[in-house]
Design a protein around this motif. Structure first.
Motif, short mmCIF file in Angstrom:
data_model
loop_
_atom_site.label_atom_id
_atom_site.label_comp_id
_atom_site.label_asym_id
_atom_site.label_seq_id
_atom_site.Cartn_x
_atom_site.Cartn_y
_atom_site.Cartn_z
N TYR A 315 26.14 41.20 43.70
CA TYR A 315 25.86 41.08 45.13
C TYR A 315 26.33 39.71 45.59
N GLU A 316 27.62 39.61 45.86
CA GLU A 316 28.25 38.35 46.21
C GLU A 316 28.97 38.50 47.53
N PRO A 317 29.17 37.39 48.23
CA PRO A 317 29.76 37.49 49.58
C PRO A 317 31.24 37.85 49.60
N ASP A 318 31.95 37.61 48.52
CA ASP A 318 33.37 37.94 48.55
C ASP A 318 33.85 38.39 47.17
N ALA A 319 35.06 38.92 47.17
CA ALA A 319 35.61 39.51 45.94
C ALA A 319 35.80 38.48 44.84
N ALA A 320 36.13 37.25 45.22
CA ALA A 320 36.35 36.22 44.20
C ALA A 320 35.05 35.93 43.44
N ALA A 321 33.94 35.85 44.17
CA ALA A 321 32.65 35.58 43.52
C ALA A 321 32.22 36.77 42.66
N VAL A 322 32.53 37.97 43.10
CA VAL A 322 32.26 39.16 42.27
C VAL A 322 33.00 39.03 40.95
N GLN A 323 34.26 38.66 41.06
CA GLN A 323 35.09 38.62 39.86
C GLN A 323 34.65 37.52 38.89
N SER A 324 34.27 36.36 39.42
CA SER A 324 33.88 35.28 38.50
C SER A 324 32.54 35.61 37.83
N ASP A 325 31.61 36.22 38.57
CA ASP A 325 30.35 36.61 37.93
C ASP A 325 30.61 37.69 36.88
N ALA A 326 31.49 38.63 37.20
CA ALA A 326 31.81 39.70 36.24
C ALA A 326 32.47 39.12 34.99
N TRP A 327 33.34 38.15 35.20
CA TRP A 327 34.00 37.51 34.06
C TRP A 327 32.97 36.88 33.12
N ASP A 328 31.96 36.22 33.71
CA ASP A 328 30.94 35.57 32.89
C ASP A 328 30.09 36.61 32.15
N CYS A 329 29.74 37.71 32.83
CA CYS A 329 28.98 38.78 32.16
C CYS A 329 29.76 39.33 30.97
N LEU A 330 31.05 39.51 31.21
CA LEU A 330 31.92 40.04 30.15
C LEU A 330 31.98 39.07 28.97
N ARG A 331 32.03 37.78 29.29
CA ARG A 331 32.04 36.75 28.24
C ARG A 331 30.77 36.84 27.40
N ARG A 332 29.63 37.07 28.06
CA ARG A 332 28.37 37.12 27.33
C ARG A 332 28.20 38.42 26.54
N ILE A 333 28.61 39.52 27.16
CA ILE A 333 28.38 40.83 26.53
C ILE A 333 29.51 41.15 25.55
N GLY A 334 30.71 40.72 25.87
CA GLY A 334 31.83 40.88 24.95
C GLY A 334 32.44 42.26 24.92
N ASN A 335 32.02 43.14 25.83
CA ASN A 335 32.52 44.51 25.75
C ASN A 335 32.46 45.13 27.14
N SER A 336 33.61 45.34 27.76
CA SER A 336 33.62 45.89 29.12
C SER A 336 33.10 47.33 29.15
N ALA A 337 33.14 48.01 28.01
CA ALA A 337 32.67 49.40 27.98
C ALA A 337 31.16 49.52 28.09
N LYS A 338 30.45 48.38 28.13
CA LYS A 338 28.99 48.41 28.27
C LYS A 338 28.54 48.13 29.71
N ILE A 339 29.48 47.75 30.59
CA ILE A 339 29.08 47.24 31.89
C ILE A 339 29.36 48.26 33.00
N ARG A 340 28.36 48.51 33.82
CA ARG A 340 28.55 49.24 35.08
C ARG A 340 28.26 48.24 36.21
N ALA A 341 29.17 48.16 37.15
CA ALA A 341 29.05 47.21 38.25
C ALA A 341 28.39 47.86 39.45
#
Ligand SMILES: [Zn+2]
Length: 397
Positions: A315-341
């Motif tokens: 829940y971010e104001p723009d697409a760039a903030a969505v992407q950076s938060d998603a990048w960090d989640c991916l870094r922590r989880i290590g597997n994009s197949a586990k994430i639903r946005a």
């Protein structure tokens, strides 16, 4: 990039926004959805409903109730209460029976002021001993059992997945009807006031060799000093104070990690209580950014080991903030197949179609193809149509 790559397209819905389940399923299909994430256990609130003809225009749902017929034999000290309107309890089985949409059961667990008022002994207690009626403490065995039983109950209803929200401690600045303070909120103060020192947390900390009484006294002293001082931390200062305190106070850091292990243990027990055919998702946080979610006892890397999905509200104001938060989640989880946005295609987030399309494209670049959208009853028709157009364009391209 092909739109067929958006494997899940599920719209969050409240039962009170579903007038007629057959036409609702048809409407969601028309909007490009293949799933519905339906609230089956939910808290109080106040919702403005912009849709044509929506009545009441502003709705105050019953607090802390479930939207199905619970099997009360499953429960112990804490028991769910069904919503008083039978029509709202029929939405879930009718959407499942309709069969055109995968039904995901959005299940709020420990954010329940109705149960908190009935059972204050199971609520979170801050360092001063003040009880937070809106937050059941997962360290309490009775609360743990309730959460497992509720999810097991929901899972028997033919749903594709159970989506649990608030399996941990609520952050301090969330959850009550009117939150008054003339001290500015900040992450340091919120963290100190969000710690639980109930009997179960005190006991769990002591078993882990933490000096819990001394820690509680340090928290009280630090908060007292701050509240008496003629200062007001800026957001950047508060974040730095918190980092410094976590480094300086080993028992504070250890208690926070102990809380993370407890929430992971609870979610693991929930997974074990569900049939193998029903997937389990956990909503990563009720805060922004997602990495702040350790305040709630969440540990995404550990949770990803025990659930099928981590559902992350970007829940971010723009697409760039969505992407950076998603990048960090991916870094922590290590597997994009586990994430639903989860995206909010309307104010205060991605209010115009351009930002929504950019966010969807940005998530696809991170290999995130499972999407949920929030929320059918609160979006204007024009925003729902813009969402449908974005999904259609994605499919066509
Ligand atoms: Zn506690």
């Amino acid at each position: 990039m092909s739109g067929a790559a958006i494997a899940q397209r599920s719209l969050y819905c409240y039962p009170w926004d579903v007038q007629d389940t057959a036409s609702h399923a048809g409407e969601l299909k028309r909007l490009g959805m293949n799933g519905v994430t339906l609230a089956v256990s939910y808290h109080a609130g106040k919702f403005l409903r912009p849709r044509a003809g929506a009545r009441p225009r502003v709705i105050f749902p019953e607090d802390g109730v479930v939207y199905f017929e619970p099997d009360l034999a499953r429960y112990g000290a804490l028991r769910p209460q069904a919503h008083s309107d039978p029509a709202l309890r029929r939405v879930l089985p009718e959407l499942v029976a309709d069969g055109r949409l995968a039904v995901h059961a959005w299940t709020v667990l420990l954010h329940n002021s109705r149960l908190g008022a009935l059972h204050p002994e199971y609520t979170a207690h801050n360092a001063y001993g003040d009880r937070y009626v809106y937050s059941l403490c997962p360290m309490q065995p009775a609360v743990f059992e309730y959460a497992v039983a509720l999810c097991g109950d929901v899972a028997t209803r033919g749903v594709a997945s159970v989506v649990v929200e608030t399996p941990g401690w609520l952050p301090y600045a969330h959850g009550y009807h009117h939150e008054f303070a003339q001290v500015r909120s900040n992450v340091w103060l919120d963290t100190m006031l969000g710690l639980c020192f109930c009997d179960a947390c005190m006991s769990a900390g002591r078993q882990a060799n933490l000096a819990m009484s001394a820690l509680r006294e340090r928290v009280v002293k630090a908060v007292d000093q701050y509240l008496q001082a003629p200062v007001d931390a800026t957001p950047v200062q508060a974040q730095a104070w918190l980092s410094a305190d976590l480094l300086a106070d080993g028992d504070l850091a250890a208690l926070l990690r102990l809380r993370q292990r407890r929430v992971t243990q609870l979610v693991k027990a929930i997974r074990a209580a569900l049939p193998a055919t029903v997937e389990l998702a956990v909503i990563a946080t009720v805060q922004r950014p997602t990495a702040q979610n350790w305040q709630e006892g969440m540990d995404l890397a550990a949770l990803a080991e025990v659930v099928d999905w981590i559902d992350v509200p970007f829940y971010e104001p723009d697409a760039a903030a969505v992407q950076s938060d998603a990048w960090d989640c991916l870094r922590r989880i290590g597997n994009s197949a586990k994430i639903r946005a989860i995206l909010r295609p309307g104010p205060p987030d991605l209010g115009d179609g351009t930002q929504l399309a950019a966010a969807v494209a940005g998530l696809a670049r991170l290999n995130l193809h499972q999407l949920g959208f929030y929320n059918y009853g609160m979006l204007r028709s024009a925003q729902l149509e813009a969402l449908a157009a974005t999904l259609a364009a994605h499919t066509a391209s």
